[in-house]
Design an enzyme around this catalytic site. Structure first.
Site, PDB file in Angstrom:
ATOM      1  N   ASP A  39     -12.709   3.807   2.260  1.00 39.66           N
ATOM      2  CA  ASP A  39     -11.758   3.870   2.407  1.00 39.66           C
ATOM      3  C   ASP A  39     -11.020   5.573   1.999  1.00 39.66           C
ATOM      4  O   ASP A  39     -11.728   5.728   1.159  1.00 39.66           O
ATOM      5  CB  ASP A  39     -11.162   3.059   0.527  1.00 39.66           C
ATOM      6  CG  ASP A  39      -9.476   3.025   0.757  1.00 39.66           C
ATOM      7  OD1 ASP A  39      -8.377   3.536   1.231  1.00 39.66           O
ATOM      8  OD2 ASP A  39      -8.954   1.926  -0.587  1.00 39.66           O
ATOM      9  N   CYS A  90      -6.580  -4.573   5.348  1.00 40.16           N
ATOM     10  CA  CYS A  90      -7.959  -3.421   4.900  1.00 40.16           C
ATOM     11  C   CYS A  90      -6.695  -4.370   3.389  1.00 40.16           C
ATOM     12  O   CYS A  90      -6.712  -5.507   2.518  1.00 40.16           O
ATOM     13  CB  CYS A  90      -7.616  -2.494   5.240  1.00 40.16           C
ATOM     14  SG  CYS A  90      -5.952  -1.197   4.686  1.00 40.16           S
ATOM     15  N   CYS A 124      -3.804   2.849   5.490  1.00 39.86           N
ATOM     16  CA  CYS A 124      -4.093   3.050   6.114  1.00 39.86           C
ATOM     17  C   CYS A 124      -5.309   2.793   7.059  1.00 39.86           C
ATOM     18  O   CYS A 124      -5.134   2.934   8.481  1.00 39.86           O
ATOM     19  CB  CYS A 124      -4.960   4.049   4.425  1.00 39.86           C
ATOM     20  SG  CYS A 124      -4.491   5.295   3.411  1.00 39.86           S
ATOM     21  N   ARG A 125      -6.376   1.541   6.808  1.00 41.87           N
ATOM     22  CA  ARG A 125      -6.993   1.983   7.772  1.00 41.87           C
ATOM     23  C   ARG A 125      -6.551   1.029   8.982  1.00 41.87           C
ATOM     24  O   ARG A 125      -6.908   0.921   9.926  1.00 41.87           O
ATOM     25  CB  ARG A 125      -8.652   1.462   6.939  1.00 41.87           C
ATOM     26  CG  ARG A 125      -8.990   2.330   6.388  1.00 41.87           C
ATOM     27  CD  ARG A 125     -10.709   1.881   5.764  1.00 41.87           C
ATOM     28  NE  ARG A 125      -9.376   1.259   4.326  1.00 41.87           N
ATOM     29  CZ  ARG A 125     -10.324   0.354   3.315  1.00 41.87           C
ATOM     30  NH1 ARG A 125     -12.059  -0.085   3.649  1.00 41.87           N
ATOM     31  NH2 ARG A 125      -9.516  -0.382   2.149  1.00 41.87           N
ATOM     32  N   SER A 126      -6.116  -0.718   8.614  1.00 37.64           N
ATOM     33  CA  SER A 126      -6.143  -1.162   8.581  1.00 37.64           C
ATOM     34  C   SER A 126      -4.389  -0.896  10.099  1.00 37.64           C
ATOM     35  O   SER A 126      -4.749  -1.307  11.486  1.00 37.64           O
ATOM     36  CB  SER A 126      -5.494  -2.917   8.646  1.00 37.64           C
ATOM     37  OG  SER A 126      -4.253  -2.670   7.642  1.00 37.64           O
ATOM     38  N   ASN A 185      -2.921  -1.727   3.615  1.00 41.62           N
ATOM     39  CA  ASN A 185      -2.036  -2.030   5.003  1.00 41.62           C
ATOM     40  C   ASN A 185      -1.226  -0.736   5.063  1.00 41.62           C
ATOM     41  O   ASN A 185      -0.654  -0.598   6.120  1.00 41.62           O
ATOM     42  CB  ASN A 185      -1.658  -2.937   4.527  1.00 41.62           C
ATOM     43  CG  ASN A 185      -1.211  -3.582   5.924  1.00 41.62           C
ATOM     44  OD1 ASN A 185       0.021  -3.942   6.336  1.00 41.62           O
ATOM     45  ND2 ASN A 185      -1.375  -3.460   7.529  1.00 41.62           N
TER      46      ASN A 185
HETATM   47  P1  4NP Z   1      -6.179   0.996   2.535  1.00 40.07           P
HETATM   48  O1  4NP Z   1      -5.564   2.175   1.732  1.00 40.07           O
HETATM   49  O2  4NP Z   1      -6.858  -0.615   1.900  1.00 40.07           O
HETATM   50  O3  4NP Z   1      -6.954   1.511   3.914  1.00 40.07           O
HETATM   51  O4  4NP Z   1      -4.723   1.252   2.966  1.00 40.07           O
HETATM   52  C1  4NP Z   1      -5.252   1.885   0.214  1.00 40.07           C
HETATM   53  C2  4NP Z   1      -4.505   2.491   0.676  1.00 40.07           C
HETATM   54  C3  4NP Z   1      -3.191   2.431  -0.785  1.00 40.07           C
HETATM   55  C4  4NP Z   1      -3.830   1.947  -1.612  1.00 40.07           C
HETATM   56  C5  4NP Z   1      -5.877   1.220  -1.799  1.00 40.07           C
HETATM   57  C6  4NP Z   1      -6.282   1.294  -0.542  1.00 40.07           C
HETATM   58  N1  4NP Z   1      -3.541   1.712  -2.908  1.00 40.07           N
HETATM   59  O5  4NP Z   1      -3.969   1.747  -4.564  1.00 40.07           O
HETATM   60  O6  4NP Z   1      -1.944   1.512  -3.080  1.00 40.07           O
END
Ligand code: 4NP
Length: 157
Positions: free
Chosen positions: A126, A8, A13-15, A11
């Site tokens: 997200d 994702c 949340c989703r993945s 890294n």
């Molecule tokens: P993820 O969510 O891609 O599902 O891990 C996010 C977590 C943090 C950020 C963006 C998306 N960020 O911009 O820090």
């Protein structure tokens, strides 16, 4: 042996959620010595951080353990990972940019491709800007796809 990496943006949340869910299914199927599950981010925003506390909390409510340190996906990861599973279309596009060869490109899939009930090109949204309910929705979306992915992985063993 077959290896799979969920990817994702951040890294955290989703993945990591998808990895925790698939790993539990792999353990349940007694395939942990044959299927390696990991995750990474397309960005370097959170390298070295643990999973988002909301992800950890919601996974805990569903009985999924998680130990995670965020890292960024690198081009060299294509050399050791068999399936690279993007959580959304933007992640897939970023991975396609990193791919060097047709062989690399062929490893990239969207997670929801493995859920027969999901439409083509469907994304796992997200939850980072959202609330606990959005993290719960993430688990709900990735779970049937991980079941389909596990069947796909079994066939590759
Ligand atoms: P993820 O969510 O891609 O599902 O891990 C996010 C977590 C943090 C950020 C963006 C998306 N960020 O911009 O820090």
């Amino acid at each position: 042996m077959v290896s799979v990496a969920f990817v994702c943006l951040g890294n955290i949340c989703r993945s990591p959620i998808a990895a925790a869910v698939l790993r539990a299914m792999v353990d349940e199927a007694s395939l942990a010595d044959q299927i390696v599950v990991e995750s990474a981010g397309t960005s370097d925003y959170n390298v070295g951080k643990e999973a988002d506390p909301r992800a950890v909390a919601v996974l805990g409510l569903h009985g999924y353990p998680i130990v995670h340190t965020a890292r960024q996906f690198t081009t060299e990861d294509f050399d050791r990972i068999d399936l690279v599973i993007a959580l959304d279309g933007a992640n897939r596009r970023d991975l396609l940019r990193l791919a060097r060869t047709e062989q690399d490109r062929a490893k990239i899939h969207l997670l929801l491709e493995f859920d027969p009930a999901s439409g083509p090109d469907a994304d796992v949204p997200d939850p980072w800007y959202g609330e606990d309910t959005d993290f719960d929705a993430t688990i709900g979306l990735v779970t049937p796809a991980c079941r389909g992915l596990l069947e796909h992985l079994r066939q590759r063993l």
